[in-house]
Design a protein around this motif. Structure first.
Motif, PDB file in Angstrom:
ATOM      1  N   LEU A  67       1.036  -1.195  -0.178  1.00 48.07           N
ATOM      2  CA  LEU A  67       0.025  -0.147   0.650  1.00 48.07           C
ATOM      3  C   LEU A  67       0.984   0.662  -0.029  1.00 48.07           C
ATOM      4  O   LEU A  67       0.882   1.886  -0.485  1.00 48.07           O
ATOM      5  CB  LEU A  67      -1.294  -0.016   0.837  1.00 48.07           C
ATOM      6  N   SER A  72      -3.322  -0.006  -4.881  1.00 50.96           N
ATOM      7  CA  SER A  72      -4.436  -0.584  -4.204  1.00 50.96           C
ATOM      8  C   SER A  72      -4.935  -1.365  -4.031  1.00 50.96           C
ATOM      9  O   SER A  72      -4.250  -2.554  -3.949  1.00 50.96           O
ATOM     10  CB  SER A  72      -5.284   0.028  -5.590  1.00 50.96           C
ATOM     11  N   ARG A  73      -6.001  -1.051  -2.293  1.00 45.83           N
ATOM     12  CA  ARG A  73      -6.523  -2.183  -2.085  1.00 45.83           C
ATOM     13  C   ARG A  73      -7.173  -3.114  -2.516  1.00 45.83           C
ATOM     14  O   ARG A  73      -7.051  -4.718  -3.285  1.00 45.83           O
ATOM     15  CB  ARG A  73      -7.280  -1.769  -0.633  1.00 45.83           C
ATOM     16  N   GLU A  74      -7.785  -2.678  -4.314  1.00 42.36           N
ATOM     17  CA  GLU A  74      -8.272  -3.740  -4.931  1.00 42.36           C
ATOM     18  C   GLU A  74      -7.115  -4.507  -5.663  1.00 42.36           C
ATOM     19  O   GLU A  74      -7.653  -5.247  -5.898  1.00 42.36           O
ATOM     20  CB  GLU A  74      -8.888  -2.782  -6.118  1.00 42.36           C
ATOM     21  N   LEU A 108      -8.478  -5.439   3.098  1.00 43.52           N
ATOM     22  CA  LEU A 108      -7.991  -5.261   2.719  1.00 43.52           C
ATOM     23  C   LEU A 108     -10.024  -4.292   2.451  1.00 43.52           C
ATOM     24  O   LEU A 108      -9.714  -2.519   2.165  1.00 43.52           O
ATOM     25  CB  LEU A 108      -7.395  -5.715   1.170  1.00 43.52           C
ATOM     26  N   ARG A 109     -10.936  -4.923   2.138  1.00 42.89           N
ATOM     27  CA  ARG A 109     -11.664  -4.293   1.578  1.00 42.89           C
ATOM     28  C   ARG A 109     -12.236  -3.719   2.383  1.00 42.89           C
ATOM     29  O   ARG A 109     -14.006  -3.377   2.533  1.00 42.89           O
ATOM     30  CB  ARG A 109     -13.473  -5.806   1.390  1.00 42.89           C
TER      31      ARG A 109
END
Length: 112
Positions: A67, A72-74, A108-109
């Motif tokens: 990160l 990105s988290r996605e 993460l979501r």
């Protein structure tokens, strides 16, 4: 190489200084500082490899680093999902590892 002590140095310095120094110089110095890949790309590869090898205990620190390196988290969720998929069928029972990887993806979501 950074002046900041590597994780290996922090873990091993008091019991095996030579291992700590070698790990710090080679893994966190020579290898990590090579210019052929960006830190972002290195993070993606590291996370993918950790998932594929079921080294889930090492994931949290590398997810944080990814990160920080602009992943990105996605993208991390996709890397975890694809890497977990690519290691199937697993030769050994992987229930605990799969569960922990799902927890990492959920965190993460922003899920709990």
């Amino acid at each position: 190489m950074s002046d900041k002590p590597s994780t290996a140095h922090k873990v091993f310095a008091h019991i095996a200084p030579a291992v700590a120094d070698h790990s710090g110089q080679v893994l966190f110095g020579d290898v990590r500082e090579r210019t052929g890949l960006s830190p972002r790309d290195r993070s993606l590869i590291t996370v993918a490899n950790l998932v594929t090898l079921s080294r889930v205990s090492e994931l949290p620190v590398h997810l944080k680093t990814a990160l920080e390196n602009g992943v990105s988290r996605e993208e991390l969720i996709e890397v975890i999902a694809h890497s977990a998929f690519s290691r199937r069928p697993a030769p050994e029972p992987a229930g605990d590892a799969s569960h922990m990887m799902n927890e990492q993806a959920s965190s993460l979501r922003g899920e709990h």
